[in-house]
Design an enzyme around this catalytic site. Sequence first.
Site, PDB file in Angstrom:
ATOM      1  CD  GLU A  42      52.328  48.750  29.893  1.00 51.94           C
ATOM      2  OE1 GLU A  42      52.183  47.902  28.999  1.00 51.94           O
ATOM      3  OE2 GLU A  42      51.839  48.621  31.033  1.00 51.94           O
ATOM      4  CE1 TYR A 125      47.551  46.413  26.775  1.00 51.43           C
ATOM      5  CE2 TYR A 125      49.937  46.412  26.489  1.00 51.43           C
ATOM      6  CZ  TYR A 125      48.818  46.304  27.305  1.00 51.43           C
ATOM      7  OH  TYR A 125      48.964  46.124  28.646  1.00 51.43           O
ATOM      8  CG  ASP A 143      47.341  42.555  29.469  1.00 49.57           C
ATOM      9  OD1 ASP A 143      46.162  42.183  29.718  1.00 49.57           O
ATOM     10  OD2 ASP A 143      48.206  42.647  30.351  1.00 49.57           O
ATOM     11  CB  CYS A 211      32.454  35.191  36.483  1.00 51.70           C
ATOM     12  SG  CYS A 211      33.395  34.337  35.214  1.00 51.70           S
TER      13      CYS A 211
HETATM   14 FE1  SF4 Z   1      38.081  34.226  36.092  1.00 51.56          FE
HETATM   15 FE2  SF4 Z   1      36.783  32.560  37.712  1.00 51.56          FE
HETATM   16 FE3  SF4 Z   1      36.964  35.156  38.278  1.00 51.56          FE
HETATM   17 FE4  SF4 Z   1      35.436  34.316  36.288  1.00 51.56          FE
HETATM   18  S1  SF4 Z   1      35.165  33.873  38.444  1.00 51.56           S
HETATM   19  S2  SF4 Z   1      36.838  36.063  36.230  1.00 51.56           S
HETATM   20  S3  SF4 Z   1      36.650  32.624  35.510  1.00 51.56           S
HETATM   21  S4  SF4 Z   1      38.653  33.673  38.195  1.00 51.56           S
END
Ligand code: SF4
Length: 349
Positions: A42, A125, A143, A211
């Site tokens: 680290e 961190y 990070d 996401c």
């Molecule tokens: Fe990253 Fe795409 Fe995964 Fe979302 S879907 S976390 S933008 S790689």
Amino acid sequence: MRYNARQLSRLLLDWYDRNRRAFPWRALPGETADPYRVWLSEIMLQQTGTATVISYFNKFITRWPTVHTLAKAELDDVLTAWAGLGYYARARNLHRCAQIISSEMAGEFPCDLAALQKLPGIGPYTASAISAIAFNRAGPVLDGNIERVLSRLYRVTAPLPGSKPELRNLSLALIDCARPGDMAQAMMDLGAAVCTPRGPDCTHCAWRKPCMANALNCAESLPVKPARRQSPTRVGAVFWLVREDGAVLLRRRPERGLLGGMMEFPGTPWRDEIEDIAQHMPAACNWRALPGAVRHVFTHFKLELAVYTGACSCMSSVDGIWVKPESFHDFALPAVMRKVAAHVQSQHP
Ligand code: SF4
């Protein structure tokens, strides 16, 4: 469908169990992590990528396999082994920290954040990372990779570094599971291998469904970075003074400040404008300016060095030590001084 923290962590840990990166400092599945190895890695990774760190880590762990052996090492040997990783204050703190752990803590690293942060070279961190990875304690590990992944997963549009508190809270909520160390490393691995700064591989990502950045097709625009300020350029001159037997004059930099305690060729201070160089020449001789310049980039400024070469027959009347170029590797010469040596040697093969 909205995903809760438990579902998100399960998706990612399943992916991690199949795709985790192997590093010499990482415990294998089912093994207990070695805090010495985790701490050493680290500290090295604070400003340097994994590809570069692997060889340095292996060199250190072969030479100093325990915190006690590192504590007993000469500081100069540690600085020399560190040469090329940059930010030499880290190497000095590494050595000091090893001495404290060895002599005051019987070689045992503390596991809680407050105690870790009292040690030299361990900031918030690094303390969180050591606590999570070496001791499996839940904490906010953030990070660059994790900041990017979380900014995209939750579509955080506030620019860094102002968004850090929000990202910190999001990471804390996510790692509330039985495997906080693996969760932190899983996010690091996802950021390094899949959710890359350019061209993230959303199609094969464990979090492609939850996401938000993927849903809105805006992954590459996140995280929002602050506008870059142009870093200033400093200039200076450096003197390559050769003795009759081929040895070159080196001196030690002041203990405090940039490259503290490292070796260098004598030179002028590094300023916005070149100083009166004559007053910084280490000896009176027939100095010759080499064509070209040595350029190096530090975190906060760029440096341009003019290089002068000279020969002298004096044996003892100058400050510093005489070292033959083939022995430079025995001394803690920072990267910029290695560039100076290469510059001279390219013109005097
Ligand atoms: Fe990253 Fe795409 Fe995964 Fe979302 S879907 S976390 S933008 S790689």
